[in-house]
Design a protein around this motif. Structure first.
Motif, PDB file in Angstrom:
ATOM      1  N   THR A 102       0.828  -1.205   0.000  1.00 25.31           N
ATOM      2  CA  THR A 102       0.000   0.000   0.000  1.00 25.31           C
ATOM      3  C   THR A 102       0.864   1.258   0.000  1.00 25.31           C
ATOM      4  O   THR A 102       0.601   2.205  -0.756  1.00 25.31           O
ATOM      5  N   GLU A 103       1.905   1.270   0.822  1.00 24.36           N
ATOM      6  CA  GLU A 103       2.801   2.431   0.861  1.00 24.36           C
ATOM      7  C   GLU A 103       3.471   2.671  -0.484  1.00 24.36           C
ATOM      8  O   GLU A 103       3.615   3.812  -0.933  1.00 24.36           O
ATOM      9  N   ARG A 104       3.874   1.599  -1.134  1.00 22.44           N
ATOM     10  CA  ARG A 104       4.532   1.739  -2.446  1.00 22.44           C
ATOM     11  C   ARG A 104       3.562   2.239  -3.505  1.00 22.44           C
ATOM     12  O   ARG A 104       3.922   3.058  -4.351  1.00 22.44           O
ATOM     13  N   LEU A 105       2.340   1.728  -3.472  1.00 25.06           N
ATOM     14  CA  LEU A 105       1.335   2.190  -4.426  1.00 25.06           C
ATOM     15  C   LEU A 105       1.073   3.685  -4.247  1.00 25.06           C
ATOM     16  O   LEU A 105       0.984   4.430  -5.221  1.00 25.06           O
ATOM     17  N   LYS A 106       0.980   4.125  -3.001  1.00 28.26           N
ATOM     18  CA  LYS A 106       0.734   5.544  -2.720  1.00 28.26           C
ATOM     19  C   LYS A 106       1.947   6.408  -3.063  1.00 28.26           C
ATOM     20  O   LYS A 106       1.803   7.600  -3.322  1.00 28.26           O
ATOM     21  N   ALA A 107       3.124   5.819  -3.065  1.00 24.80           N
ATOM     22  CA  ALA A 107       4.355   6.544  -3.402  1.00 24.80           C
ATOM     23  C   ALA A 107       4.643   6.485  -4.905  1.00 24.80           C
ATOM     24  O   ALA A 107       5.700   6.905  -5.344  1.00 24.80           O
TER      25      ALA A 107
END
Length: 114
Positions: A102-107
């Motif tokens: 999720t963090e990577r998708l948002k980044a």
């Protein structure tokens, strides 16, 4: 490092041909040829079981790791298939992947799914 220089490859397919002829080939090249600065391969679902049963895939995975690809696996999937310890023995970071994904998708990491 710009976010555009980061790639995550989610490998969930239990199909050996997909692994050898598409996923592993591109993932390794993306790091080796420096198309991306950071390349992470995420072993998710049926791919975890396939990897633990196939020595050729294990050899190719080791080559990718040696070339700098970071390999991670979903702990829940690995435990469902009973392969978490085998994956750890291959030098794979076995952990909960929901939050990191999720963090990577948002980044805005680039993402490929196989």
């Amino acid at each position: 490092m710009r976010e555009q220089d980061k790639l995550m490859v989610i490998w969930s397919s239990g199909d050996r041909d997909v692994a050898l002829k598409v996923c592993f080939m591109y993932t390794n090249a993306a790091k080796k040829v420096k198309w991306f600065d950071e390349v992470n391969l995420i072993v998710w679902g049926p791919s975890a079981k396939l990897l633990c049963e196939d020595e050729e895939l294990q050899e190719k995975l080791k080559m990718m790791q040696d070339n700098g690809v970071v390999v991670e696996a979903c702990v829940n999937c690995a435990e469902m298939y009973g392969v978490a310890d085998q994956l750890r023995d291959m030098g794979i970071d076995v952990k909960g992947m929901g939050k990191p994904l999720t963090e990577r998708l948002k980044a805005d990491w680039k993402q490929l799914n196989f």
